[in-house]
Write an enzyme that holds these catalytic residues in place. Structure first.
Site, PDB file in Angstrom:
ATOM      1  N   CYS A 152       0.820  -1.220   0.000  1.00 29.00           N
ATOM      2  CA  CYS A 152       0.000   0.000   0.000  1.00 29.00           C
ATOM      3  C   CYS A 152       0.853   1.270   0.000  1.00 29.00           C
ATOM      4  O   CYS A 152       0.548   2.239  -0.685  1.00 29.00           O
ATOM      5  CB  CYS A 152      -0.907   0.042   1.229  1.00 29.00           C
ATOM      6  SG  CYS A 152      -2.280  -1.139   1.172  1.00 29.00           S
ATOM      7  N   CYS A 198      -3.636  -0.776  10.682  1.00 26.72           N
ATOM      8  CA  CYS A 198      -3.325  -1.268   9.334  1.00 26.72           C
ATOM      9  C   CYS A 198      -3.298  -2.792   9.308  1.00 26.72           C
ATOM     10  O   CYS A 198      -3.800  -3.415   8.366  1.00 26.72           O
ATOM     11  CB  CYS A 198      -1.969  -0.730   8.865  1.00 26.72           C
ATOM     12  SG  CYS A 198      -2.080   0.870   8.034  1.00 26.72           S
ATOM     13  N   CYS A 227       4.285  14.843  37.110  1.00 25.46           N
ATOM     14  CA  CYS A 227       5.345  14.804  36.095  1.00 25.46           C
ATOM     15  C   CYS A 227       6.054  16.157  36.051  1.00 25.46           C
ATOM     16  O   CYS A 227       7.276  16.243  35.938  1.00 25.46           O
ATOM     17  CB  CYS A 227       4.753  14.517  34.714  1.00 25.46           C
ATOM     18  SG  CYS A 227       3.606  13.134  34.622  1.00 25.46           S
ATOM     19  N   HIS A 264       9.942  17.345  35.633  1.00 26.06           N
ATOM     20  CA  HIS A 264      10.392  17.604  34.259  1.00 26.06           C
ATOM     21  C   HIS A 264      10.206  19.051  33.798  1.00 26.06           C
ATOM     22  O   HIS A 264      10.840  19.448  32.824  1.00 26.06           O
ATOM     23  CB  HIS A 264       9.716  16.618  33.309  1.00 26.06           C
ATOM     24  CG  HIS A 264      10.065  15.187  33.623  1.00 26.06           C
ATOM     25  ND1 HIS A 264      11.320  14.665  33.422  1.00 26.06           N
ATOM     26  CD2 HIS A 264       9.333  14.185  34.181  1.00 26.06           C
ATOM     27  CE1 HIS A 264      11.343  13.392  33.814  1.00 26.06           C
ATOM     28  NE2 HIS A 264      10.157  13.077  34.280  1.00 26.06           N
ATOM     29  N   ARG A 282       8.146   3.670  29.045  1.00 24.86           N
ATOM     30  CA  ARG A 282       8.872   4.651  29.845  1.00 24.86           C
ATOM     31  C   ARG A 282       7.934   5.375  30.819  1.00 24.86           C
ATOM     32  O   ARG A 282       8.291   5.626  31.971  1.00 24.86           O
ATOM     33  CB  ARG A 282       9.568   5.667  28.931  1.00 24.86           C
ATOM     34  CG  ARG A 282      10.441   6.663  29.676  1.00 24.86           C
ATOM     35  CD  ARG A 282      11.620   5.954  30.339  1.00 24.86           C
ATOM     36  NE  ARG A 282      12.300   6.797  31.318  1.00 24.86           N
ATOM     37  CZ  ARG A 282      11.894   6.993  32.554  1.00 24.86           C
ATOM     38  NH1 ARG A 282      10.779   6.422  32.983  1.00 24.86           N
ATOM     39  NH2 ARG A 282      12.583   7.752  33.379  1.00 24.86           N
ATOM     40  N   CYS A 337       7.917   5.706  35.198  1.00 27.61           N
ATOM     41  CA  CYS A 337       7.757   6.875  36.066  1.00 27.61           C
ATOM     42  C   CYS A 337       6.576   6.673  37.017  1.00 27.61           C
ATOM     43  O   CYS A 337       6.682   6.967  38.208  1.00 27.61           O
ATOM     44  CB  CYS A 337       7.566   8.154  35.254  1.00 27.61           C
ATOM     45  SG  CYS A 337       9.111   9.027  34.882  1.00 27.61           S
TER      46      CYS A 337
END
Lengths: 258, 147
Positions: free
Chosen positions: A76, A111, A174, A178, A215, A219
């Protein structure tokens, strides 16, 4: 319309509201920038990057006919080096049939089930990671570009709420690590800004390739918070928000991390 | 690393207890949570243990044998000179009473938390006895200089 309602609409239509603690766009850094020189060298050299083994597998899988339809990805999509260029940089992307965003792994499985008529690949399976790494590599060096339109906004907002909300027994968000404390050391290791620029990536700690969802679970486990099952919409929303937060940064797939 | 550090904690029997009532006066909990004084030596063991105290994930301190320490929070050197035992106790039990935005986890609170993993639901991070041991140990850290 009241003034308050008008203001609210204005804010909402401007995309996800930036919070005071957001990292300014120009000060964003990839996890790569926090790595030791030898780990950077491993990522930079395709002959030393262990993730390239998955990319090679992915290249083979791209050509393999699968399922009762007997179709390969290439049947495709043709040559992935042209047809898949820039695709991973736009994921998670909105899927109209599901009326929600899907990530690249889920898109591959859509798909598989709908076009190839094959069974979906298991989360974190070698095949799914290999295809995602191969497709992701075609966007290497391209800027992350997440659609930020009316359809996506509720999901972006949900992802941001998850990023900024405290959770788990340790009552952390978070964002506290971060956004607010990147560059500081957690148990001796530098805290990165948390931009998912290189997934799926080879993590030395895992000794294998892994997805962003894997990942994120790490955390959540550290925060002593409930983990969602792989594929949960909560992860997709958070992936979406993180990719939007990393908009304009360059795709590094397949990256190496400590 | 944080994830690996806490893997074995769910089995820790001392975390099973319920939270006992305590009284906050000013910025301190003056009375021992157990009614008894803690054991400073045991407290040191809890502070440096990444599966139990978790302290060195965020804090550094006078622990030359511990290679991997944190820088997200104040160095523990001189803690006992800066704070009374009652002040230390409140800061460990629930530092959010003093600063709602603190990153310091509430070590002795089970209410008002969200999406706590099943293994930890209804349990404080440390038991009352463990907190008293840690308080007793931190109170001995009176030297602000390097170890």
């Amino acid at each position: 319309m009241t003034r308050a309602a008008f203001l609210l609409l204005t804010v909402v239509s401007a995309g996800v509201a930036a919070s005071a603690a957001d990292i300014p766009l120009g000060e964003r850094k990839s996890g790569y920038d926090f790595m030791a020189p030898e780990t950077r060298a491993m990522q930079d050299d395709d002959t030393a990057n262990p993730a390239m083994l998955w990319v090679l597998d992915g290249e083979t899988l791209w050509q393999r006919r699968e399922g009762s339809a007997g179709k390969s990805c290439a049947d495709c999509h043709g040559d992935a080096r042209t047809s898949m260029k820039g695709v991973a940089a736009r994921y998670p992307a909105f899927n109209a049939a599901r009326a929600r965003p899907v990530d690249l792994g889920e898109r591959i499985n859509i798909c598989r089930t709908e076009q190839q008529r094959a069974t979906p690949l298991a989360f974190e399976s070698k095949e799914l990671l290999a295809l995602a790494a191969y497709i992701g590599q075609q966007s290497r060096g391209m800027p992350i570009e997440i659609a930020d339109d009316a359809r996506m906004r509720p999901f972006l907002q949900a992802g941001q709420d998850m990023f900024t909300g405290r959770q788990g027994q340790l009552n952390l968000s978070c964002a506290q690590c971060h956004d607010d404390n990147w560059g500081q050391k957690l148990a001796g290791a530098a805290i990165p800004q948390g931009h998912p620029t290189g997934y799926p990536l080879y993590r030395l700690e895992w000794q294998t390739l892994g997805s962003l969802q894997r990942r994120l679970r790490n955390c959540l486990f550290g925060m002593r918070a409930v983990s969602y099952p792989y594929g949960a919409p909560d992860y997709i929303n958070l992936e979406l928000y993180l990719m939007w937060r990393a908009r304009g940064m360059r795709v590094e797939t397949p990256a190496v991390r400590p | 690393m944080l994830a690996a550090a806490i893997a074995s904690f769910a089995d820790d029997a001392t975390s099973q207890e319920q939270v006992r009532p305590y009284t906050v006066i000013g910025d301190a909990i003056p009375e021992s949570l157990t009614g008894a004084k803690g054991d400073a030596e045991r407290g040191r063991g809890i502070v440096v243990n990444r599966q139990v105290g978790l302290c060195l994930l965020c804090h550094s301190g006078p622990f030359p044998e511990e290679k991997f320490q944190g820088t997200l929070a104040p160095d523990l050197k001189g803690t006992g000179a800066r704070w009374s035992e009652g002040q230390l106790r409140l800061r460990i039990v629930d530092a959010s009473r003093l600063n709602p935005n603190t990153i310091m986890p509430p070590y002795y609170r089970t209410e008002g938390l969200t999406r706590v993993a099943p293994a930890y639901q209804g349990k404080p991070v440390l038991s009352a006895e463990q907190i008293e041991d840690v308080v007793a140990y931190l109170a001995t850290l009176r030297d602000e200089r390097a170890p």
